[in-house]
Scaffold this motif. Structure first.
Motif, PDB file in Angstrom:
ATOM      1  N   ARG A 129     -10.191  -5.102   0.319  1.00 20.88           N
ATOM      2  CA  ARG A 129     -10.107  -6.484   0.791  1.00 20.88           C
ATOM      3  C   ARG A 129      -8.867  -6.761   1.637  1.00 20.88           C
ATOM      4  N   ALA A 130      -8.176  -5.709   2.037  1.00 20.39           N
ATOM      5  CA  ALA A 130      -6.996  -5.885   2.893  1.00 20.39           C
ATOM      6  C   ALA A 130      -7.407  -6.573   4.193  1.00 20.39           C
ATOM      7  N   GLY A 131      -6.535  -7.419   4.701  1.00 22.68           N
ATOM      8  CA  GLY A 131      -6.802  -8.068   5.966  1.00 22.68           C
ATOM      9  C   GLY A 131      -6.753  -7.069   7.111  1.00 22.68           C
ATOM     10  N   ASP A 132      -7.432  -7.386   8.195  1.00 18.64           N
ATOM     11  CA  ASP A 132      -7.434  -6.464   9.335  1.00 18.64           C
ATOM     12  C   ASP A 132      -6.030  -6.264   9.900  1.00 18.64           C
ATOM     13  N   GLU A 133      -5.163  -7.254   9.717  1.00 18.67           N
ATOM     14  CA  GLU A 133      -3.783  -7.105  10.185  1.00 18.67           C
ATOM     15  C   GLU A 133      -3.010  -6.086   9.344  1.00 18.67           C
ATOM     16  N   GLU A 134      -3.569  -5.716   8.179  1.00 16.28           N
ATOM     17  CA  GLU A 134      -2.946  -4.715   7.304  1.00 16.28           C
ATOM     18  C   GLU A 134      -3.589  -3.335   7.461  1.00 16.28           C
ATOM     19  N   PHE A 158       0.829  -1.207   0.000  1.00 12.75           N
ATOM     20  CA  PHE A 158       0.000   0.000   0.000  1.00 12.75           C
ATOM     21  C   PHE A 158       0.862   1.256   0.000  1.00 12.75           C
ATOM     22  N   ASP A 159       2.024   1.189   0.634  1.00  9.28           N
ATOM     23  CA  ASP A 159       2.946   2.313   0.598  1.00  9.28           C
ATOM     24  C   ASP A 159       3.478   2.512  -0.820  1.00  9.28           C
ATOM     25  N   GLN A 160       3.757   1.406  -1.492  1.00  9.07           N
ATOM     26  CA  GLN A 160       4.190   1.488  -2.887  1.00  9.07           C
ATOM     27  C   GLN A 160       3.101   2.088  -3.766  1.00  9.07           C
ATOM     28  N   LEU A 161       1.851   1.704  -3.473  1.00  8.53           N
ATOM     29  CA  LEU A 161       0.725   2.264  -4.228  1.00  8.53           C
ATOM     30  C   LEU A 161       0.637   3.771  -4.011  1.00  8.53           C
ATOM     31  N   ALA A 162       0.797   4.220  -2.772  1.00  3.29           N
ATOM     32  CA  ALA A 162       0.756   5.655  -2.488  1.00  3.29           C
ATOM     33  C   ALA A 162       1.875   6.387  -3.218  1.00  3.29           C
ATOM     34  N   THR A 163       3.067   5.812  -3.216  1.00  2.00           N
ATOM     35  CA  THR A 163       4.201   6.420  -3.917  1.00  2.00           C
ATOM     36  C   THR A 163       3.906   6.551  -5.402  1.00  2.00           C
ATOM     37  N   SER A 164       3.311   5.518  -5.976  1.00  2.00           N
ATOM     38  CA  SER A 164       2.970   5.533  -7.399  1.00  2.00           C
ATOM     39  C   SER A 164       1.923   6.609  -7.705  1.00  2.00           C
ATOM     40  N   ILE A 165       0.925   6.735  -6.833  1.00  2.00           N
ATOM     41  CA  ILE A 165      -0.118   7.740  -7.040  1.00  2.00           C
ATOM     42  C   ILE A 165       0.463   9.143  -6.915  1.00  2.00           C
ATOM     43  N   LEU A 166       1.329   9.351  -5.931  1.00  2.00           N
ATOM     44  CA  LEU A 166       1.959  10.658  -5.767  1.00  2.00           C
ATOM     45  C   LEU A 166       2.836  11.016  -6.963  1.00  2.00           C
ATOM     46  N   ALA A 167       3.332   9.992  -7.641  1.00  2.00           N
ATOM     47  CA  ALA A 167       4.156  10.224  -8.828  1.00  2.00           C
ATOM     48  C   ALA A 167       3.321  10.454 -10.077  1.00  2.00           C
ATOM     49  N   GLY A 168       1.988  10.329  -9.944  1.00  2.00           N
ATOM     50  CA  GLY A 168       1.121  10.661 -11.072  1.00  2.00           C
ATOM     51  C   GLY A 168       0.410   9.498 -11.723  1.00  2.00           C
ATOM     52  N   THR A 169       0.551   8.292 -11.185  1.00  2.00           N
ATOM     53  CA  THR A 169      -0.126   7.126 -11.758  1.00  2.00           C
ATOM     54  C   THR A 169      -1.413   6.857 -10.987  1.00  2.00           C
ATOM     55  N   PRO A 170      -2.578   7.019 -11.604  1.00  2.00           N
ATOM     56  CA  PRO A 170      -3.835   6.832 -10.873  1.00  2.00           C
ATOM     57  C   PRO A 170      -4.025   5.388 -10.420  1.00  2.00           C
ATOM     58  N   ALA A 171      -4.762   5.220  -9.336  1.00  2.00           N
ATOM     59  CA  ALA A 171      -5.115   3.881  -8.865  1.00  2.00           C
ATOM     60  C   ALA A 171      -6.032   3.204  -9.884  1.00  2.00           C
ATOM     61  N   THR A 172      -5.897   1.899  -9.984  1.00  2.00           N
ATOM     62  CA  THR A 172      -6.759   1.106 -10.857  1.00  2.00           C
ATOM     63  C   THR A 172      -7.878   0.473 -10.042  1.00  2.00           C
ATOM     64  N   GLU A 173      -8.834  -0.123 -10.720  1.00  2.00           N
ATOM     65  CA  GLU A 173      -9.911  -0.820 -10.027  1.00  2.00           C
ATOM     66  C   GLU A 173      -9.365  -1.982  -9.204  1.00  2.00           C
ATOM     67  N   ASP A 174      -8.349  -2.659  -9.719  1.00  2.00           N
ATOM     68  CA  ASP A 174      -7.736  -3.750  -8.955  1.00  2.00           C
ATOM     69  C   ASP A 174      -7.058  -3.218  -7.694  1.00  2.00           C
ATOM     70  N   ASP A 175      -6.420  -2.050  -7.803  1.00  2.00           N
ATOM     71  CA  ASP A 175      -5.815  -1.427  -6.620  1.00  2.00           C
ATOM     72  C   ASP A 175      -6.887  -1.140  -5.570  1.00  2.00           C
ATOM     73  N   ALA A 176      -8.004  -0.591  -6.024  1.00  2.00           N
ATOM     74  CA  ALA A 176      -9.081  -0.238  -5.104  1.00  2.00           C
ATOM     75  C   ALA A 176      -9.639  -1.481  -4.410  1.00  2.00           C
ATOM     76  N   LEU A 177      -9.816  -2.548  -5.162  1.00  2.00           N
ATOM     77  CA  LEU A 177     -10.302  -3.794  -4.568  1.00  2.00           C
ATOM     78  C   LEU A 177      -9.312  -4.339  -3.549  1.00  2.00           C
ATOM     79  N   ALA A 178      -8.022  -4.207  -3.837  1.00  2.00           N
ATOM     80  CA  ALA A 178      -7.008  -4.689  -2.896  1.00  2.00           C
ATOM     81  C   ALA A 178      -7.073  -3.927  -1.581  1.00  2.00           C
ATOM     82  N   VAL A 179      -7.330  -2.620  -1.644  1.00  2.00           N
ATOM     83  CA  VAL A 179      -7.473  -1.824  -0.423  1.00  2.00           C
ATOM     84  C   VAL A 179      -8.703  -2.287   0.352  1.00  2.00           C
TER      85      VAL A 179
END
Length: 357
Positions: free
Chosen positions: A28-33, A5-26
């Motif tokens: 469906r993240a486990g509670d430990e995450e 998720f930190d990598q995803l944030a870095t990518s978004i800050l660099a200008g790459t929008p989140a994808t639908e798969d990214d959104a689903l991963a967020v």
């Protein structure tokens, strides 16, 4: 250690929008995450909004008596929820209600009325109210929420000094007909487009907990991104008795937090507002949610009571944030030094009163 998720944030800050798969991963993240998700989404929140929280205040101009059959709504046709029902407030009453929110730190007043949509007479009534409020408080933002708009009405509201227009899509297009049958998803999109066309800031969000799938939540968020919604209220279903959704409990605090985080990843630079149902569903995680969202409603909602306004403001301060537009906004918020005396125990062991358990 860098998380996914930190990598995803870095990518978004660099200008790459989140994808639908990214959104689903967020979502469906486990509670430990959960803390990893919040920390990553918090980077986006801080990058765009710093340590500020925008405070909004609702004024219910006309309550109940609605001809629409939105199944989730306590004001809808067929609802037997024992809510307050009244016709239009007078100008001085609207001003009095708005000023209560402004004293509490609100910078936006949301003026709402029930019903399918306003008549031209209703629009003029609201225009007069806005004129009264802005003459006393010219700096305040006014958002109107009056239902489906007809041609020319958005332009009249803009002329009267309205800054934004709220009309939530509420759910995904693929789920819309299951929650309301008296108007269409296309009707809602048309009103948002009318508001945008008139130069009003579009405010549109959703309600979670309506029986939608994960994929439909993602669908709704991407629709809001495509609509260019400047402000995205995220509501959590309050299952009022007397409505078709009574006894519907699909949400828990961690689920709600992940939904807010998903909204932040998908719409990183948009105002994400924790709206109706936050006290009921986020519960002890409300403070953590502020590290993802950057906006809340102060105090009460349209037909339900929220927590005490001072508790809302304390929540903001205790989590290291400042109210947008406050004196503290320009400087570091001071530490609170007032005393909170401990409450002496008068129950349980050594007394005849039942213990607190």
């Amino acid at each position: 250690m860098t998380t996914t998720f930190d990598q995803l944030a870095t990518s978004i800050l660099a200008g790459t929008p989140a994808t639908e798969d990214d959104a689903l991963a967020v979502l469906r993240a486990g509670d430990e995450e959960l803390l990893d998700v919040v920390a990553a989404a918090g980077r986006l929140r801080r990058a765009h909004f710093g340590n500020t929280v925008k405070v909004n205040y609702l004024v219910n101009l006309k309550s109940g008596l609605c001809p629409e059959n939105c199944n989730y709504c306590s004001q809808a046709l067929g609802s037997t929820a024992p809510i307050l029902k009244y016709s239009w407030l007078k100008n001085d009453e609207a001003l009095q209600q708005a000023e209560a929110g402004l004293r509490g730190g609100a910078t936006r007043v949301c003026m709402v009325s029930s019903g399918r949509g306003p008549s031209d007479k209703d629009v003029e009534r609201v225009a007069d109210m806005v004129g009264v409020i802005k003459s006393e408080h010219p700096q305040v933002e006014v958002c109107a929420c009056l239902g489906l708009l007809k041609d020319g009405q958005a332009e009249r509201l803009k002329q009267a000094g309205v800054d934004a227009y709220n009309h939530n899509i509420n759910t995904a297009e693929s789920h819309h007909d299951k929650i309301v049958q008296t108007h269409t998803y296309a009707d809602r999109i048309d009103t948002v487009e009318k508001a945008k066309g008139a130069g009003l800031s579009p405010c549109s969000g959703l309600i979670a907990g309506l029986g939608e799938t994960d994929e439909q939540l993602v669908e709704a968020l991407f629709a809001l991104r495509d609509l260019d919604s400047d402000s995205i209220p995220v509501n959590f279903l309050m299952p009022f008795d007397g409505t078709p959704y009574e006894n519907t409990w699909e949400l828990d605090p961690s689920r709600c937090l992940k939904i807010l985080a998903m909204a932040r990843f998908v719409c990183p630079d948009r105002e994400v507002r924790i709206a109706g149902g936050r006290e009921m569903h986020l519960r002890s995680l409300q403070g953590l949610a502020l590290h993802v969202a950057n906006s809340i409603f102060l105090g009460d909602y349209l037909t339900s009571e929220g927590q005490a306004a001072e508790t809302d403001l304390e929540l903001i301060r205790d989590n290291g944030f400042v109210v947008l537009g406050s004196e503290e906004h320009a400087v570091q918020a001071p530490l609170r030094t007032e005393a909170h005396d401990p409450t002496i125990r008068r129950r349980g062991a050594g007394t005849a009163v039942l213990p607190n358990a």
